[in-house]
Scaffold this active site. Structure first.
Site, mmCIF file in Angstrom:
data_model
loop_
_atom_site.group_PDB
_atom_site.id
_atom_site.type_symbol
_atom_site.label_atom_id
_atom_site.label_comp_id
_atom_site.label_asym_id
_atom_site.label_seq_id
_atom_site.Cartn_x
_atom_site.Cartn_y
_atom_site.Cartn_z
ATOM 1 N N HIS A 35 0.838 -1.201 0.000
ATOM 2 C CA HIS A 35 0.000 0.000 0.000
ATOM 3 C C HIS A 35 0.875 1.255 0.000
ATOM 4 O O HIS A 35 1.577 1.527 0.975
ATOM 5 C CB HIS A 35 -0.881 -0.035 1.249
ATOM 6 C CG HIS A 35 -1.873 1.059 1.356
ATOM 7 N ND1 HIS A 35 -1.772 2.066 2.287
ATOM 8 C CD2 HIS A 35 -2.999 1.310 0.647
ATOM 9 C CE1 HIS A 35 -2.807 2.870 2.160
ATOM 10 N NE2 HIS A 35 -3.571 2.442 1.179
ATOM 11 N N GLU A 62 1.345 -0.589 -5.065
ATOM 12 C CA GLU A 62 0.163 0.243 -5.275
ATOM 13 C C GLU A 62 0.507 1.718 -5.434
ATOM 14 O O GLU A 62 0.825 2.385 -4.449
ATOM 15 C CB GLU A 62 -0.809 0.137 -4.091
ATOM 16 C CG GLU A 62 -2.151 0.796 -4.408
ATOM 17 C CD GLU A 62 -2.715 1.687 -3.316
ATOM 18 O OE1 GLU A 62 -1.993 2.041 -2.370
ATOM 19 O OE2 GLU A 62 -3.896 2.055 -3.437
ATOM 20 N N ASP A 64 -1.148 5.281 -5.941
ATOM 21 C CA ASP A 64 -2.307 6.160 -6.113
ATOM 22 C C ASP A 64 -1.901 7.207 -7.142
ATOM 23 O O ASP A 64 -0.776 7.713 -7.108
ATOM 24 C CB ASP A 64 -2.646 6.854 -4.792
ATOM 25 C CG ASP A 64 -3.124 5.889 -3.720
ATOM 26 O OD1 ASP A 64 -3.970 5.045 -4.028
ATOM 27 O OD2 ASP A 64 -2.645 6.001 -2.573
ATOM 28 N N HIS A 77 -1.032 10.208 -3.086
ATOM 29 C CA HIS A 77 -2.320 9.779 -2.542
ATOM 30 C C HIS A 77 -3.386 10.839 -2.726
ATOM 31 O O HIS A 77 -4.554 10.543 -2.975
ATOM 32 C CB HIS A 77 -2.189 9.429 -1.058
ATOM 33 C CG HIS A 77 -3.487 9.011 -0.445
ATOM 34 N ND1 HIS A 77 -4.266 9.861 0.304
ATOM 35 C CD2 HIS A 77 -4.165 7.847 -0.517
ATOM 36 C CE1 HIS A 77 -5.359 9.219 0.685
ATOM 37 N NE2 HIS A 77 -5.327 8.002 0.203
HETATM 38 O O1 G3P Z 1 -6.692 1.559 -2.519
HETATM 39 C C1 G3P Z 1 -6.965 0.873 -1.353
HETATM 40 C C2 G3P Z 1 -6.836 1.872 -0.292
HETATM 41 O O2 G3P Z 1 -5.592 2.439 -0.516
HETATM 42 C C3 G3P Z 1 -7.882 2.921 -0.367
HETATM 43 O O3 G3P Z 1 -7.611 3.903 0.502
HETATM 44 O O4 G3P Z 1 -7.149 6.253 0.818
HETATM 45 O O5 G3P Z 1 -5.350 4.618 1.187
HETATM 46 O O6 G3P Z 1 -6.095 5.144 -1.106
HETATM 47 P P1 G3P Z 1 -6.488 5.022 0.318
HETATM 48 CA CA CA Z 2 -5.089 3.557 -2.608
#
Ligand code: G3P
Ligand code: CA
Length: 332
Positions: A35, A62, A64, A77
């Site tokens: 994450h 991951e 964003d 993010h």
């Molecule tokens: O994408 C899964 C999770 O990351 C969603 O929450 O706010 O951390 O992007 P966020």
């Molecule tokens: Ca995310």
């Protein structure tokens, strides 16, 4: 003292052996999704955080994604930049601070990625966003583009012999669209550039906003994941998108973890089992060694409970913990 303890923990993690190149890939087992990279250790969404996540055994990294003024997908993010970069210390950008109304009607005063070219954003340096995590890596590393991250995954796949996947999330796609930045087309083009436009690609593409997934479903075969959250604080609160609807365009669902395990007791809610019965992957978020619910004695126990409830992968800020839990090595 707390910083000292965290530093010791970081150094200890750094001395741990990385998974061997021939380590069994989690698929078709449980996927470890790093994450925002190894964001528990390093400033999130930096090349260094993604590389560290791979070293710790992540199956997927991951990013964003938000867009620059000149239409480039970059990893942040949030579209605002004050908490994850040094922009507040850059006098040359002081006049770019602005106020807007966000998707939830909130007023935000900050610097926003879409007001800057890629060249301008590349002059910034990333910072730790959580006050309780190590800060010694602040102001060192640049904001990466999606292309750079995809190239890292491909290079690490070739180097290690492990299939390293990508799990991009499109952030604020409607808001980008309202500003003339077409995130659907940018994402489609990026997937095609890297040969990731089919269901066989090691990619899951996620969003909270259904419209972009539905549009992409018409254009590419890449696996899509609808993110969902509970509309309320009660464990019985309805989801933001119901399973039957999202199953018409998604390969999986990414629920807040409280939808999979009861937030007070840890008991399986039945949500993941219902999703699995519809043929969906279930990838809850976010598992954090430093953010355990009261019912979980250890980070490993929390992840195990999610798997027992039916999760087929987990988003975690600490991919080393995820790896040890899934592969049975380490102190868990
Ligand atoms: O994408 C899964 C999770 O990351 C969603 O929450 O706010 O951390 O992007 P966020
Ligand atoms: Ca995310």
């Amino acid at each position: 003292m707390r910083l000292f303890i965290m530093l010791i923990a970081f150094l200890a993690a750094g001395c741990a052996s990385p998974p061997p190149a021939e380590a069994p890939h989690a698929a078709p087992g449980i996927l470890i999704i790093a994450h925002r990279g190894a964001s528990g250790e390093l400033p999130e969404h930096t090349m260094q955080a993604y590389a560290r996540a791979i070293e710790l055994g992540a199956d997927y990294i991951e990013p964003d994604l938000v867009m620059t003024r000149d239409g480039v997908l970059v990893a942040r993010h949030d579209p605002w930049l004050s908490d994850s970069t040094d922009i507040g210390d850059r006098p040359e950008f002081a006049s770019r601070k602005t106020t807007l109304t966000g998707p939830d009607g909130q007023e935000l005063t900050d610097w926003f990625a879409w007001d800057f070219t890629l060249a301008e954003l590349k002059t910034l340096r990333a910072r730790q966003v959580r006050p309780d995590r190590p800060r010694q890596f602040d102001d060192l590393w640049a904001i990466p583009t999606y292309d750079e991250i995809a190239e890292l995954a491909a290079a690490e796949t070739a180097r290690t012999g492990r299939l390293i996947g990508l799990y991009p999330e499109t952030k604020w796609p409607r808001h980008h669209q309202d500003r003339g930045l077409d995130m659907t087309s940018a994402m489609e083009a990026a997937l095609r550039r890297h040969g990731h436009e089919t269901a066989e690609a090691p990619v899951f593409l996620q969003s909270f906003e259904p419209f972009i997934l539905i549009e992409l479903k018409e254009r590419v075969g890449t696996r899509l994941v609808q993110l969902v959250f509970p509309l309320g604080t009660s464990p019985d609160a309805p989801p933001s998108v119901d399973l039957e609807t999202l199953a018409t365009y998604s390969a999986g669902v990414g629920p807040h973890k409280s939808m999979v395990n009861h937030p007070l007791t840890g008991e399986a809610t039945g949500y993941a089992a219902r999703a699995r019965a519809l043929g969906l992957e279930v990838h809850p978020w976010t598992y954090r060694d430093d953010g355990l619910p009261g019912w979980a004695a250890t980070p490993e126990a929390e992840i195990r409970a999610a798997i027992e409830a039916g999760a087929t992968g987990v988003f975690t800020d600490f991919p080393g913990t995820g790896y040890r839990t899934v592969h049975g090595s380490g102190d868990n």
